[in-house]
Write a protein that holds these residues in place. Structure first.
Motif, short mmCIF file in Angstrom:
data_model
loop_
_atom_site.label_atom_id
_atom_site.label_comp_id
_atom_site.label_asym_id
_atom_site.label_seq_id
_atom_site.Cartn_x
_atom_site.Cartn_y
_atom_site.Cartn_z
N THR A 52 0.84 -1.20 0.00
CA THR A 52 0.00 0.00 0.00
C THR A 52 0.87 1.25 0.00
N PHE A 53 1.89 1.23 0.82
CA PHE A 53 2.84 2.33 0.91
C PHE A 53 3.44 2.62 -0.47
N GLU A 54 3.87 1.57 -1.16
CA GLU A 54 4.50 1.73 -2.48
C GLU A 54 3.50 2.18 -3.54
N MET A 55 2.22 1.78 -3.38
CA MET A 55 1.19 2.19 -4.34
C MET A 55 0.91 3.68 -4.26
N PHE A 56 0.88 4.20 -3.03
CA PHE A 56 0.47 5.59 -2.85
C PHE A 56 1.63 6.57 -2.72
N ILE A 57 2.80 6.07 -2.42
CA ILE A 57 3.98 6.93 -2.37
C ILE A 57 4.96 6.38 -3.39
N LEU A 58 4.89 6.91 -4.57
CA LEU A 58 5.66 6.38 -5.69
C LEU A 58 7.14 6.72 -5.62
#
Length: 164
Positions: A52-58
């Motif tokens: 989720t972190f990687e999806m929203f913080i590119l």
């Protein structure tokens, strides 16, 4: 020959019972002259949270900054709670704070890190607080059970108390 306690690892989960466990740690250290090492272990971020972190913080640098900030926030919370705890002591008892020789915040699986750091620092005793009673908690908690099962040194589990 009596066993000597010269170095205590106080492992805190920053729960309500942590204050009670620290009271016991301070009392034991005062009685024995042992040094106190304070340790908090941030549990690793779950795979779901990481995705989720990687999806929203590119931006990778922004993710690294967020992880550093997580550490800083825990360090700040630990420092605030320590300051509030030690402020209660007056006169001769105020010197107990000088027995704290290290404060560490690190990442990892808590039981494994607690056991490894206690060994690396040559501690004679580990002190942890038990969870409060309730539907969502077991009496000891998973970390305390794992530490108790595998520790090679005495481990004190301080029961939960409403009087913290």
């Amino acid at each position: 020959m009596k066993p000597m306690v010269t170095s205590i690892l106080f492992a805190t989960a920053l729960t309500r019972n942590s204050t009670q466990a620290l009271k016991y740690t301070a009392s034991l250290a005062q009685a024995t002259g042992a040094e106190i090492h304070v340790l908090h272990v941030n549990e690793p971020i779950s795979d779901d949270a990481r995705i989720t972190f990687e999806m929203f913080i590119l931006n990778e640098e922004t993710r690294k900054t967020a992880e550093r900030r997580r550490h800083e926030m825990v360090r700040q919370l630990l420092a605030e709670r320590q300051a509030r705890f030690w402020a209660q002591f007056e006169g001769e008892d105020a010197g107990i704070r000088d027995l704290v020789t290290s404060v560490e915040v690190t990442d990892g699986h808590p039981a494994e890190v607690i056991l490894r750091r206690s060994e690396q620092m040559g501690c004679d005793l580990i002190v942890l607080g038990a969870h409060d009673h309730g539907i969502s908690h077991t009496f000891l908690g998973t970390v305390a059970k794992r530490v108790l099962r595998r520790s090679r040194i005495p481990t004190l589990i301080v029961p939960y108390s409403e009087q913290t």
